[in-house]
Each structure stands twice: as structure tokens, then as C-alpha cells.
Write a protein that holds these residues in place. Structure first.
Motif, PDB file in Angstrom:
ATOM      1  N   PHE A  96       0.828  -1.209   0.000  1.00  0.00           N
ATOM      2  CA  PHE A  96       0.000   0.000   0.000  1.00  0.00           C
ATOM      3  C   PHE A  96       0.865   1.263   0.000  1.00  0.00           C
ATOM      4  CE2 PHE A  96      -3.161  -3.056   1.566  1.00  0.00           C
ATOM      5  CZ  PHE A  96      -4.206  -2.743   0.699  1.00  0.00           C
ATOM      6  N   ALA A  97       1.992   1.229   0.721  1.00  0.00           N
ATOM      7  CA  ALA A  97       2.862   2.404   0.746  1.00  0.00           C
ATOM      8  C   ALA A  97       3.467   2.669  -0.631  1.00  0.00           C
ATOM      9  CB  ALA A  97       3.968   2.222   1.792  1.00  0.00           C
ATOM     10  N   ILE A  98       3.999   1.625  -1.263  1.00  0.00           N
ATOM     11  CA  ILE A  98       4.624   1.797  -2.582  1.00  0.00           C
ATOM     12  C   ILE A  98       3.567   2.150  -3.630  1.00  0.00           C
ATOM     13  CG2 ILE A  98       5.933   0.641  -4.404  1.00  0.00           C
ATOM     14  CD1 ILE A  98       7.525   1.422  -1.907  1.00  0.00           C
ATOM     15  N   GLY A  99       2.382   1.554  -3.523  1.00  0.00           N
ATOM     16  CA  GLY A  99       1.317   1.910  -4.445  1.00  0.00           C
ATOM     17  C   GLY A  99       0.941   3.380  -4.338  1.00  0.00           C
ATOM     18  N   GLY A 100       0.830   3.879  -3.095  1.00  0.00           N
ATOM     19  CA  GLY A 100       0.506   5.287  -2.905  1.00  0.00           C
ATOM     20  C   GLY A 100       1.597   6.209  -3.404  1.00  0.00           C
ATOM     21  N   ILE A 101       2.851   5.864  -3.151  1.00  0.00           N
ATOM     22  CA  ILE A 101       3.959   6.696  -3.622  1.00  0.00           C
ATOM     23  C   ILE A 101       4.046   6.668  -5.142  1.00  0.00           C
ATOM     24  CG2 ILE A 101       6.484   6.906  -3.613  1.00  0.00           C
ATOM     25  CD1 ILE A 101       6.388   5.868  -0.704  1.00  0.00           C
ATOM     26  N   ALA A 102       3.833   5.489  -5.737  1.00  0.00           N
ATOM     27  CA  ALA A 102       3.857   5.395  -7.201  1.00  0.00           C
ATOM     28  C   ALA A 102       2.750   6.245  -7.816  1.00  0.00           C
ATOM     29  CB  ALA A 102       3.700   3.939  -7.633  1.00  0.00           C
ATOM     30  N   LEU A 103       1.586   6.271  -7.178  1.00  0.00           N
ATOM     31  CA  LEU A 103       0.490   7.104  -7.678  1.00  0.00           C
ATOM     32  C   LEU A 103       0.858   8.579  -7.604  1.00  0.00           C
ATOM     33  CD1 LEU A 103      -2.453   7.054  -8.703  1.00  0.00           C
ATOM     34  CD2 LEU A 103      -3.181   7.171  -6.308  1.00  0.00           C
ATOM     35  N   TRP A 104       1.685   8.935  -6.628  1.00  0.00           N
ATOM     36  CA  TRP A 104       2.058  10.335  -6.417  1.00  0.00           C
ATOM     37  C   TRP A 104       3.195  10.775  -7.348  1.00  0.00           C
ATOM     38  CZ3 TRP A 104       5.816  12.071  -2.147  1.00  0.00           C
ATOM     39  CH2 TRP A 104       5.916  13.462  -2.139  1.00  0.00           C
ATOM     40  N   VAL A 105       4.226   9.925  -7.509  1.00  0.00           N
ATOM     41  CA  VAL A 105       5.435  10.376  -8.214  1.00  0.00           C
ATOM     42  C   VAL A 105       5.502   9.904  -9.663  1.00  0.00           C
ATOM     43  CG1 VAL A 105       6.726  10.421  -6.042  1.00  0.00           C
ATOM     44  CG2 VAL A 105       6.863   8.388  -7.506  1.00  0.00           C
ATOM     45  N   THR A 106       4.644   8.991 -10.081  1.00  0.00           N
ATOM     46  CA  THR A 106       4.710   8.490 -11.451  1.00  0.00           C
ATOM     47  C   THR A 106       3.422   8.845 -12.191  1.00  0.00           C
ATOM     48  OG1 THR A 106       3.683   6.306 -11.116  1.00  0.00           O
ATOM     49  CG2 THR A 106       6.031   6.521 -10.556  1.00  0.00           C
ATOM     50  N   SER A 107       3.400   8.516 -13.471  1.00  0.00           N
ATOM     51  CA  SER A 107       2.209   8.757 -14.288  1.00  0.00           C
ATOM     52  C   SER A 107       1.266   7.566 -14.311  1.00  0.00           C
ATOM     53  CB  SER A 107       2.635   9.087 -15.725  1.00  0.00           C
ATOM     54  OG  SER A 107       3.365   7.993 -16.289  1.00  0.00           O
ATOM     55  N   LEU A 108       1.506   6.563 -13.478  1.00  0.00           N
ATOM     56  CA  LEU A 108       0.666   5.364 -13.459  1.00  0.00           C
ATOM     57  C   LEU A 108      -0.731   5.692 -12.947  1.00  0.00           C
ATOM     58  CD1 LEU A 108       3.164   2.738 -11.954  1.00  0.00           C
ATOM     59  CD2 LEU A 108       2.423   2.892 -14.336  1.00  0.00           C
ATOM     60  N   ALA A 109      -1.714   5.069 -13.561  1.00  0.00           N
ATOM     61  CA  ALA A 109      -3.073   5.147 -13.035  1.00  0.00           C
ATOM     62  C   ALA A 109      -3.151   4.360 -11.727  1.00  0.00           C
ATOM     63  CB  ALA A 109      -4.070   4.590 -14.056  1.00  0.00           C
ATOM     64  N   ALA A 113      -0.680   1.458 -10.343  1.00  0.00           N
ATOM     65  CA  ALA A 113       0.223   1.855  -9.260  1.00  0.00           C
ATOM     66  C   ALA A 113       0.204   0.816  -8.147  1.00  0.00           C
ATOM     67  CB  ALA A 113      -0.180   3.227  -8.721  1.00  0.00           C
ATOM     68  N   PHE A 114      -0.972   0.293  -7.846  1.00  0.00           N
ATOM     69  CA  PHE A 114      -1.044  -0.714  -6.795  1.00  0.00           C
ATOM     70  C   PHE A 114      -0.613  -2.095  -7.295  1.00  0.00           C
ATOM     71  CE2 PHE A 114      -3.503   2.669  -4.880  1.00  0.00           C
ATOM     72  CZ  PHE A 114      -3.025   2.622  -3.570  1.00  0.00           C
ATOM     73  N   VAL A 115      -0.696  -2.345  -8.590  1.00  0.00           N
ATOM     74  CA  VAL A 115      -0.050  -3.547  -9.138  1.00  0.00           C
ATOM     75  C   VAL A 115       1.449  -3.474  -8.895  1.00  0.00           C
ATOM     76  CG1 VAL A 115       0.541  -4.753 -11.277  1.00  0.00           C
ATOM     77  CG2 VAL A 115      -1.809  -4.035 -10.881  1.00  0.00           C
ATOM     78  N   LEU A 116       2.035  -2.306  -9.150  1.00  0.00           N
ATOM     79  CA  LEU A 116       3.466  -2.136  -8.891  1.00  0.00           C
ATOM     80  C   LEU A 116       3.784  -2.324  -7.411  1.00  0.00           C
ATOM     81  CD1 LEU A 116       6.306  -1.329  -9.893  1.00  0.00           C
ATOM     82  CD2 LEU A 116       5.654   1.053  -9.500  1.00  0.00           C
ATOM     83  N   GLY A 117       2.916  -1.789  -6.527  1.00  0.00           N
ATOM     84  CA  GLY A 117       3.134  -1.983  -5.098  1.00  0.00           C
ATOM     85  C   GLY A 117       3.121  -3.444  -4.703  1.00  0.00           C
ATOM     86  N   ALA A 118       2.188  -4.217  -5.273  1.00  0.00           N
ATOM     87  CA  ALA A 118       2.133  -5.651  -4.976  1.00  0.00           C
ATOM     88  C   ALA A 118       3.347  -6.382  -5.524  1.00  0.00           C
ATOM     89  CB  ALA A 118       0.846  -6.244  -5.554  1.00  0.00           C
ATOM     90  N   VAL A 119       3.821  -5.982  -6.704  1.00  0.00           N
ATOM     91  CA  VAL A 119       4.988  -6.628  -7.307  1.00  0.00           C
ATOM     92  C   VAL A 119       6.227  -6.443  -6.431  1.00  0.00           C
ATOM     93  CG1 VAL A 119       6.614  -6.439  -9.227  1.00  0.00           C
ATOM     94  CG2 VAL A 119       4.162  -6.549  -9.678  1.00  0.00           C
ATOM     95  N   LEU A 120       6.399  -5.244  -5.882  1.00  0.00           N
ATOM     96  CA  LEU A 120       7.609  -4.929  -5.118  1.00  0.00           C
ATOM     97  C   LEU A 120       7.452  -5.181  -3.620  1.00  0.00           C
ATOM     98  CD1 LEU A 120       8.623  -1.579  -6.859  1.00  0.00           C
ATOM     99  CD2 LEU A 120       9.666  -3.825  -7.167  1.00  0.00           C
ATOM    100  N   ALA A 121       6.318  -5.751  -3.201  1.00  0.00           N
ATOM    101  CA  ALA A 121       6.032  -5.854  -1.768  1.00  0.00           C
ATOM    102  C   ALA A 121       6.912  -6.856  -1.035  1.00  0.00           C
ATOM    103  CB  ALA A 121       4.558  -6.209  -1.561  1.00  0.00           C
ATOM    104  N   SER A 122       7.312  -7.923  -1.693  1.00  0.00           N
ATOM    105  CA  SER A 122       8.035  -8.984  -0.984  1.00  0.00           C
ATOM    106  C   SER A 122       9.496  -9.009  -1.394  1.00  0.00           C
ATOM    107  CB  SER A 122       7.399 -10.353  -1.271  1.00  0.00           C
ATOM    108  OG  SER A 122       7.460 -10.648  -2.642  1.00  0.00           O
ATOM    109  N   THR A 123      10.334  -9.375  -0.432  1.00  0.00           N
ATOM    110  CA  THR A 123      11.748  -9.581  -0.742  1.00  0.00           C
ATOM    111  C   THR A 123      11.906 -10.862  -1.544  1.00  0.00           C
ATOM    112  OG1 THR A 123      12.074 -10.702   1.372  1.00  0.00           O
ATOM    113  CG2 THR A 123      12.540  -8.352   1.294  1.00  0.00           C
TER     114      THR A 123
END
Length: 508
Positions: A96-109, A113-123
Motif C-alpha cells: 500500500f505504501a509503494i502503491g501510494g507513492i507510485a500514484l504520487w510520483v509516477t504517471s501510473l493510473a 500503481a497498486f499492481v506495482l506496489g504488490a509486485v515490489l512488496a516482498s523480498t
């Protein structure tokens, strides 16, 4: 034919780079990512594209299985609370944090943006294991870092599926359905992995042929993944659980010769796969960048912001977790939080997830944000593997948590003394049936070892037979030391391997 030549050249070049990286004592994954990126920038080098199936089906299972075999059931019992807090809570918070930041700093819808957050969520367990092999961390902290990365897949996979469903227009956000899907994925994967592991243990216990044993060991991770995916549950979780269960029981169902052969074969396969897969991450980045649509030229700064946010979120979550969890309460909280946050690299699994994003939405319209998600994912992975990977050893050493090499050597010497004393006690209590000169010669050997002098002679006959009996006694002593808590799982595996090599070197 050309594609085959490229693959062979990549395997050879990556293997050479990884070999020299290990010799220079620098993290091989970090060097391989840089190597792949530099090769991709050479004019005339063809564009390289991999499919998610290649990574998830061919590469991941054996690497995950090898990593999971380093985790024992006893370690899991000790650290399950912080692992659960990280594999569930931290993954959700990061997504959720990365999804929110991606929505703020990128042009992703918002959906992408939350797909990206889920992709990067786990180590990534492959990257974490590869980077952590040479770290002088206390065994329990090493196990916690590695186990977290192995068990957070189910959470991030459920989030990813929900986010992709929203992005392509097939699903809405249903928290109850998502929770049920998580239980099915994680629980079903654990069930498939455990059932297959019990079958594999039974087969290996009844098989004395080293070649067949090796084949079974190689097939097991692929079977666990394919069976789980076919049943609609988490293939990664199935592979991890199968690796933990088989690894905990492997020494009881095989002999020294088989263990050494399987270990050698797996070592080669893991080395080759890791060498190629990390080079591919750097090699593909320029290809993904060329696919970007106009108006996305700020992606390097956006990726850097996301990579920094990943570290900040991990530190914020790690600080209370390590302070409250029983296995980590005895360590300084801030240094431990810093080390564990810096060890949370991303790697192969996020890339495989990003590649599996559909090309079009439910109505047939192209997902225009997909190329940017691929570029940001690959760049964040490359940043974490290079920046964090190349400096992780320094962070560990400056934290005060690093294990003193002299203390480690003293502990190993103490274990060896206990094993040799057990051997001498066995020899002193031998009855009739063994020629006295044979017993005396072996007794002199272990007395010399205790005195720091090694007798290199290896005679045959009665001496070899007696030597095998002594090694059995030493294995029993090693099991006693482990049961009493005087050695950890890593030390038990290391000394078992030494005894296996000693036994295998006896003239038959």
C-alpha cells in the motif's frame, strides 16, 4: 540457432563473472546485474526478452528448494512470530505504501500503481540467499532474514492477483475474497509441499542408487511447483515447504556418498542458474526502456524514489518487530532493524510477476502502463541488488552484530574437540575382535588431532572398518550437541558435510 548461441554465450560469460566475483569476495548478484547492463548497452547486442514461464517454472524451483533446505524445522519454531509479522504485515504495508507513492510520483493510473506496489512488496529469496551466504551474521538473524524472504510470497501473490484483476477490469476489491484466496494459496501450497516431501523421503529411504537419488532430488522442486500450480495453489510455497521438510530429514535417509553427490550436483546447478538469472535482470532493462511510451522520461528518478521508500518502510516496520519478537529481543533494536532493512533486496520473483501482467484489459484495450511497470520494477531490482548488495557487508560490520571470526573459530574448535573426545572414548571401551595395533593406531591419530597434529595416513582393512565405526560415533555426538543447543543448524550441516567427506575418503 542464433538464439541458442546467445544463451550459451550468456551462460559462459555469467559463470566467469560470478566465479571472479566470488574470488574477489564481492556479491556475485550485484556484479552480474552490472555486467548484464553493460553488455546490453554494447551496440549491436540483440534485445533480450524472457517470459514469466521461463523464470517461474525453469529457474525459480531449484533455487527456492536449495534455499529452503538451509532452514530447519527447529529454526522455524523459534522464529515463526517475527516471520509471520514480516511475511504478512510488512508485505501489506509495503504494497500500500509503494502503491501510494507510485500514484504520487509516477504517471501510473491508480490500479497499475497498486499492481506495482504488490509486485515490489516482498523480498526475493533467491537474491537474499545469494547475498547472505558470506555475511558474518548471527545464525538466528541469518535464518530470520532468509526465512522471511521464503514465506512472504503467498501474501504478495494474493495482492498481485487482486490488483491485476482490478487493473484489467475483471474484479473489484473484495477483502473477504482476497483473504480466502490467501488461505487457499498459502495453505494449499503448504499441503502439497508437505505431502510431496513425505513421498520423496519415503522414496529416498528405499533407494541406494546415487544416480536415482540425484534424479529424485532434481525433480522434487519442479514436481512441487507444477503440482501446486495445477491445483490452483501457491507453487512457490509448495517448493519452500518441500525443501524445508526434505532438508530436515535428508541426513536420516541417505548415506555420505549420496549426500556428497547430490550436494555437488545441486551446487553446480544453483551456481549456473543464479549466474544467468541475475545477468538477465541487467540485460533486459535497456529493452524495457525502449518500449516506454512518450512522457515517461523521469523513470530513473521515480525508480530511485521507490527504492528509497522500500527501505524506509522496512525500517519503520522492523524497529518494533525486532524489539518485541522473542528471538530478536536480545539484540540492539536499531542496528538489527537497519541490517534487516538493508538485507531486503528484490530480485527474480518481482521480475517474474511484472512480466506476467496481461498485455490488454478485459475489453481488449492495451494496458498502456505495463511498460512503465516493467521498467520501474527492473530498475528497482537492479538498484537494490547493486547499491544494497555491494554495501550490505559494510552495514553488517558497522552494526556491531557481526560474528567475531576468532570466536567462530574457537566455537568450531570446541566442537571438533568434543567429536574427537567421543571417538577416543569409543576406542577406549572397545572389546575384543579388533587387532590391538589397529585400535592403537587410530587412537594415536585422534590424540594427535587433539594436540594439533594431523596424521595423514589412511591404511586399509580393519583400520578402515574401524574408522567408519568411529565416524558413526562422532555423528551421534554431533546430534547430541545439536539436541542440547550447543550448535546451530548451520554448524551441524557443516560438520556433517566434513564427516561425510572423511567417510567417503576411506579406502573401501
Amino acid at each position: 540457432m542464433r538464439e541458442a548461441g546467445i544463451v550459451v554465450a550468456l551462460v559462459v560469460a555469467s559463470t566467469l563473472v560470478a566465479t571472479y566475483a566470488n574470488r574477489w569476495r564481492v556479491p556475485a548478484p550485484s556484479v552480474l546485474v552490472v555486467f548484464g547492463l553493460l553488455v546490453a548497452l554494447i551496440p549491436g547486442v540483440p534485445a533480450v526478452r524472457t517470459t514469466p514461464e521461463l523464470i517461474s517454472l525453469v529457474v525459480l524451483p531449484p533455487l527456492l528448494y536449495a534455499s529452503a533446505q538451509d532452514i530447519s524445522a527447529r529454526e522455524l519454531r523459534d522464529i515463526w512470530r517475527p516471520v509471520a509479522a514480516l511475511a504478512l504485515g510488512l508485505v501489506l504495508a509495503t504494497a500500500f505504501a509503494i502503491g501510494g507513492i507510485a500514484l504520487w510520483v509516477t504517471s501510473l493510473a491508480a490500479p497499475m500503481a497498486f499492481v506495482l506496489g504488490a509486485v515490489l512488496a516482498s523480498t526475493d529469496p533467491v537474491a537474499v540467499t545469494a547475498l547472505g551466504r558470506r555475511l558474518p551474521l548471527p545464525p538466528r538473524i541469518q535464518a530470520l532474514v532468509q526465512t522471511e524472504s521464503l514465506f512472504n510470497d503467498a501474501t504478495s501473490l494474493v495482492l498481485f492477483q487482486v490488483a491485476v484483476g482490478v487493473a484489467v477490469g475483471t474484479d473489484g476489491v473484495n477483502l473477504l475474497a482476497a483473504s480466502g484466496r490467501f488461505v487457499v494459496l498459502a495453505g494449499g501450497g503448504m499441503g502439497v509441499g508437505a505431502a510431496l516431501a513425505l513421498l520423496v523421503i519415503a522414496l529416498r529411504a528405499r533407494t541406494a542408487d546415487p544416480m536415482l537419488q540425484t534424479v529424485i532430488a532434481l525433480v522434487t522442486p519442479y514436481a512441487a511447483y507444477v503440482l501446486a500450480q495445477g491445483a490452483g495453489v501457491s507453487g512457490v510455497t509448495a517448493v519452500v515447504v518441500a525443501g524445508v521438510v526434505v532438508g530436515s530429514a535428508g541426513h536420516r535417509v541417505t548415506d555420505a556418498r549420496i549426500r556428497l553427490q547430490v550436494h555437488a550436483v545441486y551446487g553446480v546447478i544453483v551456481f549456473l542458474l543464479e549466474s544467468v538469472v541475475f545477468a538477465l535482470i541487467g540485460l533486459q532493462l535497456p529493452t524495457f526502456v525502449r518500449d516506454l511510451p512518450p512522457g515517461t522520461s523521469w523513470w530513473p528518478l521515480e525508480a530511485a524514489a521507490l527504492a528509497g521508500a522500500l527501505i524506509v518502510v522496512r525500517v519503520a516496520w522492523m524497529r518494533p518487530t525486532v524489539a518485541l519478537a522473542a528471538p530478536t529481543r536480545g539484540y540492539p533494536a536499531w542496528p538489527l532493524a537497519r541490517v534487516m532493512a538493508w538485507a531486503g533486496t528484490r530480485g527474480v520473483m518481482p521480475l517474474a510477476a511484472a512480466l506476467s501482467i496481461p498485455l490488454t484489459a478485459d475489453g481488449g484495450a492495451p494496458l498502456t502502463d505495463r511498460p512503465l511497470v516493467l521498467v520501474l520494477t527492473t530498475t528497482v531490482v537492479a538498484i537494490t541488488l547493486t547499491v544494497q548488495g555491494l554495501t550490505l557487508g559494510r552495514v553488517v560490520r558497522s552494526s556491531g552484530l557481526a560474528v567475531d571470526p576468532e570466536l567462530l573459530a574457537a566455537q568450531e574448535a570446541e566442537v571438533r574437540t568434543s567429536l574427537d573426545e567421543a571417538a577416543l572414548e569409543f576406542l577406549d571401551n572397545l572389546g575384543d575382535g579388533i587387532p590391538p595395533q589397529v585400535v592403537d593406531r587410530l587412537r594415536r591419530r585422534y590424540n594427535a588431532r587433539l594436540g594439533g597434529h594431523e596424521d595423514g595416513a589412511w591404511p586399509v582393512g580393519d583400520f578402515a572398518r574401524l574408522q567408519r565405526a568411529v565416524i558413526d560415533v562422532q555423528r551421534a555426538e554431533l546430534r547430541r550437541l545439536y539436541a542440547d543447543g550447543r550448535i546451530n543448524d548451520a554448524a551441524q550441516r557443516r560438520f556433517t558435510h566434513e564427516l561425510d567427506r572423511t567417510e567417503n575418503g576411506i579406502v573401501r
